[in-house]
Enzyme design. Structure first.
Site, PDB file in Angstrom:
ATOM      1  CB  ALA A 169       2.960  -0.893  -8.086  1.00 40.68           C
ATOM      2  CG  ASN A 215       3.980 -14.255  -4.464  1.00 32.03           C
ATOM      3  OD1 ASN A 215       3.469 -13.379  -5.148  1.00 32.03           O
ATOM      4  ND2 ASN A 215       5.238 -14.192  -4.056  1.00 32.03           N
ATOM      5  CG  HIS A 247      -4.478  -9.207   0.169  1.00 31.79           C
ATOM      6  ND1 HIS A 247      -3.502  -8.602   0.919  1.00 31.79           N
ATOM      7  CD2 HIS A 247      -4.011  -9.196  -1.101  1.00 31.79           C
ATOM      8  CE1 HIS A 247      -2.497  -8.234   0.121  1.00 31.79           C
ATOM      9  NE2 HIS A 247      -2.787  -8.587  -1.106  1.00 31.79           N
ATOM     10  CD  GLU A 288       4.904 -13.294   1.103  1.00 28.14           C
ATOM     11  OE1 GLU A 288       4.493 -12.851   0.037  1.00 28.14           O
ATOM     12  OE2 GLU A 288       4.277 -13.178   2.186  1.00 28.14           O
ATOM     13  CG  HIS A 313       7.859 -11.271  -3.241  1.00 33.15           C
ATOM     14  ND1 HIS A 313       6.635 -11.039  -3.833  1.00 33.15           N
ATOM     15  CD2 HIS A 313       7.590 -11.805  -2.032  1.00 33.15           C
ATOM     16  CE1 HIS A 313       5.673 -11.425  -3.017  1.00 33.15           C
ATOM     17  NE2 HIS A 313       6.216 -11.880  -1.910  1.00 33.15           N
ATOM     18  CG  ASN A 327      -2.909  -4.490  -7.400  1.00 29.05           C
ATOM     19  OD1 ASN A 327      -2.840  -3.573  -6.572  1.00 29.05           O
ATOM     20  ND2 ASN A 327      -4.035  -5.106  -7.691  1.00 29.05           N
ATOM     21  CB  CYS A 356       4.449 -11.408 -10.100  1.00 27.09           C
ATOM     22  SG  CYS A 356       5.643 -10.230  -9.503  1.00 27.09           S
TER      23      CYS A 356
HETATM   24  O1  SUG Z   1       1.806  -9.676  -2.694  1.00 25.14           O
HETATM   25  N1  SUG Z   1       0.158  -7.317  -4.715  1.00 25.14           N
HETATM   26  C1  SUG Z   1       0.993  -8.526  -4.623  1.00 25.14           C
HETATM   27  C2  SUG Z   1       1.978  -8.578  -5.754  1.00 25.14           C
HETATM   28  C3  SUG Z   1       2.746  -9.862  -5.772  1.00 25.14           C
HETATM   29  C4  SUG Z   1       3.866  -9.861  -6.732  1.00 25.14           C
HETATM   30  N2  SUG Z   1       4.544 -11.084  -6.704  1.00 25.14           N
HETATM   31  C5  SUG Z   1       5.874 -11.278  -6.890  1.00 25.14           C
HETATM   32  N3  SUG Z   1       6.724 -10.302  -6.815  1.00 25.14           N
HETATM   33  N4  SUG Z   1       6.271 -12.477  -7.068  1.00 25.14           N
HETATM   34  C6  SUG Z   1       1.724  -8.587  -3.277  1.00 25.14           C
HETATM   35  O2  SUG Z   1       2.248  -7.559  -2.842  1.00 25.14           O
HETATM   36  C7  SUG Z   1      -1.692  -5.854  -4.164  1.00 25.14           C
HETATM   37  C8  SUG Z   1      -3.198  -5.995  -4.025  1.00 25.14           C
HETATM   38  C9  SUG Z   1      -3.903  -4.690  -3.835  1.00 25.14           C
HETATM   39  O3  SUG Z   1      -3.306  -3.738  -3.361  1.00 25.14           O
HETATM   40  O4  SUG Z   1      -5.125  -4.615  -4.139  1.00 25.14           O
HETATM   41  C10 SUG Z   1      -0.925  -7.151  -3.994  1.00 25.14           C
HETATM   42  O5  SUG Z   1      -1.325  -7.995  -3.219  1.00 25.14           O
END
Ligand code: SUG
Length: 444
Positions: free
Chosen positions: A27, A110, A137, A174, A250, A362, A368
């Site tokens: 995504a 996380n 990030h 994570e 994850h 995202n 999450c």
């Molecule tokens: O770490 N997305 C996060 C989404 C985290 C989801 N967490 C769990 N599944 N528990 C990641 O991948 C995308 C930010 C961006 O593309 O601007 C992002 O960091």
């Protein structure tokens, strides 16, 4: 001892945007360059908290981190006044600026791994903030997360705060997104399932080929050791590499558990049959292992709908609710499957659908967005009560979002000094609403 699970949700920060920063998160990759709506994102998150609260499930709030992360940009050599740092980063390395603007702390699953006092050797609640070393990030979240958790759970006789693990490949961590605790009742001792994507330095290991696996076995083992969990309470399992390659970055994208229920996809784990047996034999109480067949829901549909990223929560009457993202209702096969799931399993009382579309784009679904913390009533009594959700906090946060958040943000806005000012004003006020003290570096 009676205990309850409190879901602490990460409030979405004012810089929520789509920068395509997370490799292996489909995504995030798909929505790169999209225009975000931070106000809608924050309100969607808040409405989810309100739903849980209205269902009688205890709810807490975690504050967003301060972004743009000027400290990180300065550490990387950008100098001058704040606006110079932003301008220079934008001009010379936009990717870095975008990373330092991410509101990724919203994905509180996380933030850390947490073990309740019923399970640890010293009878205290243990926290280890995740180092999130897989993505820059996210790695810059760890220090603030540690500070925030210490500020909220500030009673040394009840809460133990460990430092994040060394942020190297060997210890990629994570947090709770790869950790599930089973129990017969929250206050009873539990069984901890730690799921990892790779085990570095094990020559026999099979790992994903297309996308990086983020959690390592050594990290999971270190967290279990730090938290004083005996081997009889532990199960370690590897994610199926093909699941990681299908976008399961994850474990909480492909499995969800609560108390004595575990809902997981047929292709979630390596050596799945063995894992089932180990969980059953170590649990010692009746477990409902619900394995979803690939013939019913493909791995691809599971990832696209985020069915397994639902929250499985216990209601006050002891039965459970599944809190699903709206995308599950939009899919005919998934929605059909869910009707049957509820019909077939008596402990599942209801399903609730939430709109967290801004976060979903995202790769962050309902699960999450929250960090689960099992607490006894005494422990709840010793935390910062202003961070516990009620109707008054809901109203105040809604008004706070209306006052401070933009309803549109695109790439070109990320270096805007006004965005920095607005964010700081918002967070400064938030620390008062949540009684946090000066947790942000710009306040110190
Ligand atoms: O770490 N997305 C996060 C989404 C985290 C989801 N967490 C769990 N599944 N528990 C990641 O991948 C995308 C930010 C961006 O593309 O601007 C992002 O960091």
């Amino acid at each position: 001892m009676k205990a309850r699970e409190v879901n602490f949700d990460g409030l979405v920060g004012p810089t929520h945007n789509y920068s395509g920063l997370a490799v292996g998160n489909l995504a995030s990759q798909r929505n790169i360059h999209g225009v975000s709506n931070p106000r809608a994102a924050a309100k969607q998150g808040l409405r989810k908290m309100k739903l849980l609260h209205d269902l009688g499930v205890p709810q807490g709030v975690l504050p967003p981190h301060d972004r743009p992360a000027l400290d990180a940009l300065r550490q990387l050599g950008f100098t001058g006044r704040d606006e110079d740092v932003l301008r220079s980063a934008r001009q010379h390395d936009f990717e870095l600026l975008a990373a330092c603007c991410s509101a990724s702390s919203m994905w509180a699953a996380n933030a850390a791994t947490v073990c309740p006092s019923a399970d640890s050797a010293d009878g205290k609640v243990h926290f280890t903030p995740a180092n999130l070393r897989s993505n820059f990030h996210r790695a810059i979240e760890a220090a603030t997360t540690a500070r925030v958790l210490k500020a909220l759970f500030n009673a040394p006789d009840r809460f133990v705060h460990h430092a994040p693990l060394p942020a190297t490949e060997m210890f990629g961590d994570e947090g709770a997104a790869n950790h599930t605790r089973f129990c017969s009742d929250y206050g009873n001792s539990g069984l901890h399932l730690f799921v990892y994507g790779k085990s570095t330095f094990d020559r026999n290991t099979v790992t994903s080929a297309r996308y990086p696996a983020r959690q390592t076995l050594k990290a999971s083992r270190a967290v279990a050791r730090l938290h004083g969990l005996g081997s009889e309470r532990l199960v370690f399992a590897q994610q199926s590499p093909s699941a990681v390659d299908a976008g399961v970055f994850h474990n909480d994208v492909i499995a969800v558990g609560n108390q004595n229920v575990f809902l997981f996809h047929e292709q979630a784990f390596l050596h799945q049959a063995k894992l089932r047996r180990e969980i059953e034999s170590k649990a010692g109480w009746e477990l409902h292992l619900i394995e979803v067949a690939a013939a019913d829901i493909t791995l691809e549909d599971a990832v696209a709908s985020y069915l397994f990223n639902s929250q499985l929560v216990t209601l006050p009457n002891g039965r459970m609710a599944l809190i699903l993202p709206r995308e599950c209702k939009d899919s005919v096969p998934i929605w059909g499957y869910l009707q049957k799931l509820v019909e077939d399993h008596d402990m599942l009382e209801r399903i609730e659908v939430v709109d967290v579309r801004q976060s979903m784009k995202n790769g962050g679904g309902p699960a999450c967005l929250r960090l689960r913390i099992v607490l006894t009533d005494d422990e709840i009594g010793s935390i910062n009560r202003f961070t516990l959700f009620d109707d008054d906090l809901f109203r105040r946060l809604n008004a706070w979002i209306d006052q401070h958040y933009r309803d549109q943000l695109q790439e070109a806005d990320l270096g805007d000094p006004c965005l920095l000012e607005e964010s700081r004003a918002a967070l400064d006020e938030l620390t008062q609403i949540l009684g946090l003290g000066s947790v942000y570096s710009f306040q110190r």
